[in-house]
Design a protein around this motif. Sequence first.
Motif, PDB file in Angstrom:
ATOM      1  N   LEU A 155      38.629 -24.375 -43.527  1.00 38.77           N
ATOM      2  CA  LEU A 155      38.440 -22.935 -43.324  1.00 38.77           C
ATOM      3  C   LEU A 155      38.187 -22.681 -41.837  1.00 38.77           C
ATOM      4  CD1 LEU A 155      38.178 -20.257 -44.956  1.00 38.77           C
ATOM      5  CD2 LEU A 155      35.689 -20.631 -44.854  1.00 38.77           C
ATOM      6  N   LEU A 156      39.057 -21.815 -41.252  1.00 42.76           N
ATOM      7  CA  LEU A 156      38.944 -21.551 -39.812  1.00 42.76           C
ATOM      8  C   LEU A 156      38.615 -20.104 -39.552  1.00 42.76           C
ATOM      9  CD1 LEU A 156      42.166 -23.425 -38.641  1.00 42.76           C
ATOM     10  CD2 LEU A 156      39.844 -24.290 -38.588  1.00 42.76           C
ATOM     11  N   ALA A 162      41.871 -31.691 -34.662  1.00 40.54           N
ATOM     12  CA  ALA A 162      40.577 -31.382 -35.243  1.00 40.54           C
ATOM     13  C   ALA A 162      40.702 -30.510 -36.485  1.00 40.54           C
ATOM     14  CB  ALA A 162      39.704 -30.694 -34.173  1.00 40.54           C
ATOM     15  N   VAL A 163      41.933 -30.039 -36.736  1.00 42.56           N
ATOM     16  CA  VAL A 163      42.094 -29.155 -37.903  1.00 42.56           C
ATOM     17  C   VAL A 163      42.654 -29.968 -39.060  1.00 42.56           C
ATOM     18  CG1 VAL A 163      43.228 -27.081 -38.766  1.00 42.56           C
ATOM     19  CG2 VAL A 163      42.513 -27.220 -36.360  1.00 42.56           C
ATOM     20  N   VAL A 194      43.522 -16.345 -29.046  1.00 42.61           N
ATOM     21  CA  VAL A 194      42.609 -16.305 -30.203  1.00 42.61           C
ATOM     22  C   VAL A 194      41.697 -17.495 -30.091  1.00 42.61           C
ATOM     23  CG1 VAL A 194      42.475 -16.540 -32.704  1.00 42.61           C
ATOM     24  CG2 VAL A 194      44.230 -15.120 -31.696  1.00 42.61           C
ATOM     25  N   VAL A 195      40.427 -17.323 -30.434  1.00 43.12           N
ATOM     26  CA  VAL A 195      39.493 -18.450 -30.488  1.00 43.12           C
ATOM     27  C   VAL A 195      39.388 -18.919 -31.910  1.00 43.12           C
ATOM     28  CG1 VAL A 195      37.144 -19.227 -30.047  1.00 43.12           C
ATOM     29  CG2 VAL A 195      38.202 -17.546 -28.537  1.00 43.12           C
ATOM     30  N   VAL A 196      39.621 -20.274 -32.101  1.00 48.16           N
ATOM     31  CA  VAL A 196      39.542 -20.838 -33.437  1.00 48.16           C
ATOM     32  C   VAL A 196      38.233 -21.595 -33.569  1.00 48.16           C
ATOM     33  CG1 VAL A 196      40.697 -22.378 -35.053  1.00 48.16           C
ATOM     34  CG2 VAL A 196      42.052 -21.094 -33.384  1.00 48.16           C
ATOM     35  N   ARG A 197      37.517 -21.315 -34.617  1.00 48.78           N
ATOM     36  CA  ARG A 197      36.281 -22.042 -34.890  1.00 48.78           C
ATOM     37  C   ARG A 197      36.360 -22.656 -36.245  1.00 48.78           C
ATOM     38  NH1 ARG A 197      34.268 -17.437 -32.181  1.00 48.78           N
ATOM     39  NH2 ARG A 197      33.043 -17.993 -30.307  1.00 48.78           N
ATOM     40  N   ASP A 198      35.609 -23.741 -36.477  1.00 53.12           N
ATOM     41  CA  ASP A 198      35.545 -24.281 -37.845  1.00 53.12           C
ATOM     42  C   ASP A 198      34.430 -23.597 -38.579  1.00 53.12           C
ATOM     43  OD1 ASP A 198      33.218 -25.326 -36.823  1.00 53.12           O
ATOM     44  OD2 ASP A 198      33.874 -27.412 -36.785  1.00 53.12           O
ATOM     45  N   GLU A 199      34.151 -24.132 -39.768  1.00 54.20           N
ATOM     46  CA  GLU A 199      33.181 -23.442 -40.610  1.00 54.20           C
ATOM     47  C   GLU A 199      31.794 -23.382 -39.984  1.00 54.20           C
ATOM     48  OE1 GLU A 199      33.706 -24.376 -45.159  1.00 54.20           O
ATOM     49  OE2 GLU A 199      34.687 -25.945 -43.940  1.00 54.20           O
ATOM     50  N   SER A 222      39.096 -14.833 -41.278  1.00 50.62           N
ATOM     51  CA  SER A 222      39.029 -16.196 -41.767  1.00 50.62           C
ATOM     52  C   SER A 222      40.374 -16.608 -42.315  1.00 50.62           C
ATOM     53  CB  SER A 222      37.970 -16.320 -42.878  1.00 50.62           C
ATOM     54  OG  SER A 222      36.721 -16.223 -42.326  1.00 50.62           O
ATOM     55  N   VAL A 223      40.841 -17.840 -42.002  1.00 51.08           N
ATOM     56  CA  VAL A 223      42.091 -18.360 -42.545  1.00 51.08           C
ATOM     57  C   VAL A 223      41.841 -19.772 -42.989  1.00 51.08           C
ATOM     58  CG1 VAL A 223      43.599 -16.976 -41.084  1.00 51.08           C
ATOM     59  CG2 VAL A 223      42.750 -19.164 -40.245  1.00 51.08           C
ATOM     60  N   ARG A 224      42.764 -20.310 -43.796  1.00 49.74           N
ATOM     61  CA  ARG A 224      42.667 -21.681 -44.259  1.00 49.74           C
ATOM     62  C   ARG A 224      43.870 -22.431 -43.785  1.00 49.74           C
ATOM     63  NH1 ARG A 224      39.120 -24.103 -47.514  1.00 49.74           N
ATOM     64  NH2 ARG A 224      38.299 -22.054 -48.168  1.00 49.74           N
ATOM     65  N   ALA A 225      43.629 -23.613 -43.333  1.00 48.58           N
ATOM     66  CA  ALA A 225      44.728 -24.444 -42.837  1.00 48.58           C
ATOM     67  C   ALA A 225      45.518 -25.011 -43.980  1.00 48.58           C
ATOM     68  CB  ALA A 225      44.160 -25.586 -41.982  1.00 48.58           C
ATOM     69  N   GLU A 226      46.890 -25.144 -43.847  1.00 45.74           N
ATOM     70  CA  GLU A 226      47.708 -25.640 -44.902  1.00 45.74           C
ATOM     71  C   GLU A 226      47.641 -27.139 -44.994  1.00 45.74           C
ATOM     72  OE1 GLU A 226      51.626 -24.366 -44.244  1.00 45.74           O
ATOM     73  OE2 GLU A 226      51.324 -22.334 -45.031  1.00 45.74           O
TER      74      GLU A 226
END
Lengths: 529, 88
Positions: free
Chosen positions: A477-478, A471-472, A456-461, A488-492
């Motif tokens: 919001l990722l 970096a997270v 999976v590729v993770v990008r920031d906003e 879209s997911v949100r980091a805890e």
Amino acid sequence: MTGSSPIHNLPELSVSELSGALKRTVEEAFSRVRLRGEISQPKVAGSGHCYLRLKDDGAVIDAIIWRGTMNKLSLRPEEGMEVIVTGKLTTYPGRSSYQIIIEDMELAGEGALLKLLEERRRRLAAEGLFEPSRKRRPPFLPHVIGVITSPTGAVIRDILHRVSDRFPRRVLIWPVKVQGEGAAEEVVRAIKGFNALPQGGAVPRPDVLIVARGGGSLEDLMAFNEESVVRAAAESTIPLISAVGHETDVTLIDHAADLRAPTPTGAAEMAVPVRMDLLAQMGEAGGRLEGAVGRLFTDRSMRLEGLARGLPDLDRLLADATQRLDEWAERLASAPIRLLEHRALVVTQTAARLRRPGELIDRKVQDLTRISLSLDGAMTRLVDQAERTLSQVSGRLRADRIITQVDQGRRAVGTLADRLVGWGQRDLARRAERVEALGARLESLSHHRVLERGYVVVRDESGRVLTEAKAVTGGALLSLSFKDGERSVRAEGDAPPTTPPAPEGKARAPRKAADKGQDRRQGDLLDGL
Amino acid sequence: MTESAKGPTGLPEDIAALSFEQAMGELDSIVRELEQGTVELDRAVGAYERGVALKRHCDVKLRDARMTVERISIGPDGAPSTSPLDGV
């Protein structure tokens, strides 16, 4: 046997009585002896007597040669000479001595004599008496010949005979003893006497000397071995020919002489040439002289004659010249007339060539007419030619060729345009295919293929790709890109950046999450794509 | 030819002084030279004249062939003198 004065039955002798008795005894017992010994200390006293001693290995005896005997001896006593003497013994009472009175003396054997001579020869040679450079050549033809020899006997006869045969000359004979007592002295005196004669004196001075003697024993020839004779011969300023003994006998004078003849006759031959030969030679020389000079003159006069013949004859030379002169004279006489005639002829000819003016004008008019006619013709021909040329050129000047060329050009352009359009279409299709192919290759290399395998590729906003957990930040919001779309997911919370990445935070494929060692490199690799 | 002084024999003195052998030698060379024929005529005349004189000189010497035999004797003063020697 008693008494103080002994009784003598011996008579008492005086010294003189005894000496006299001894003398008698000795002289009687040794009245004639032959004695061999070596001469020692020979001395000739003022009286002319010779005193010497004879010795051998063990004894010595005094000896005397009285003056009268000395002169008769064939040899002079010399120190060391081995001799055999004959004589008688006597005593000399005044000195209590005995001695031998020598009456004859000879050398002890020929070998000893030869040895003596050889020694003398060597001594004189060492002095340079026999040097070849001392030798002088006797004159070819002497005027006076001096002969030193015995005035009687065969020798002088042989010499005179041969001289007379060959070339009669004036001969002076100096008579000498040639052997025995006084011979050497006489020979010496003769050689010196001849040399002492002045040139042009009452007695003519010889040009050549002959010293001659016939053959004989070695002892007979001894005078010519005497040193005084050898020296006199060597010193002679008159050339000297020696002829002593036979050819095989060599005496010392032969070495000192300027020439050595084998015999007296030979000496005469050496002294004078053969007159008859010379006369013949002179006759021949005279003949050759005459002949040569005669030939020389003949030769020269012949050459002169030949040259003279080569000279041209004067009369003929003159005749030629005279003839030429006559001819010229004749021509000279007729020359003025011929000259006048010649001139007259020229005038006549010139006059004949003269035209009248009217005639000349007519001719000029004719010429002019001819010229103007030909000028007209030429003009017409020129114009005609120009016209012809023009019509030829204008005939060649036509438009259809240009039209054809334009048509051809046009067709060529059309064809080229068609080819250009066709090529363009084909090229477009080719490029589209290539783009597609490249797209497919690109696609095969894109991350989408990785996503298909569960990544999976993770990008920031802001859409930046995140490759590290730190970096997270919590609550960020990722955006996760799956192979089939995004979520879209949100980091805890707000976990610190050092916390190990949560399994969900990094959202890796479950199989690979524990594979820590490979993580980063894998991510880098993906980033690079 | 140069004028030579004439001696009593009528010969040039330089020739009269020559020995027989010298004269004969010179005559021989003159003859040879003339026989070669290369001598200039003027010189040939001179050479011929000299040759003739040389030959005459030689002839005189050859003619002088007298045989005399003398005997030398020494006088009381020691001076030599001659006397004819006969009977040899």
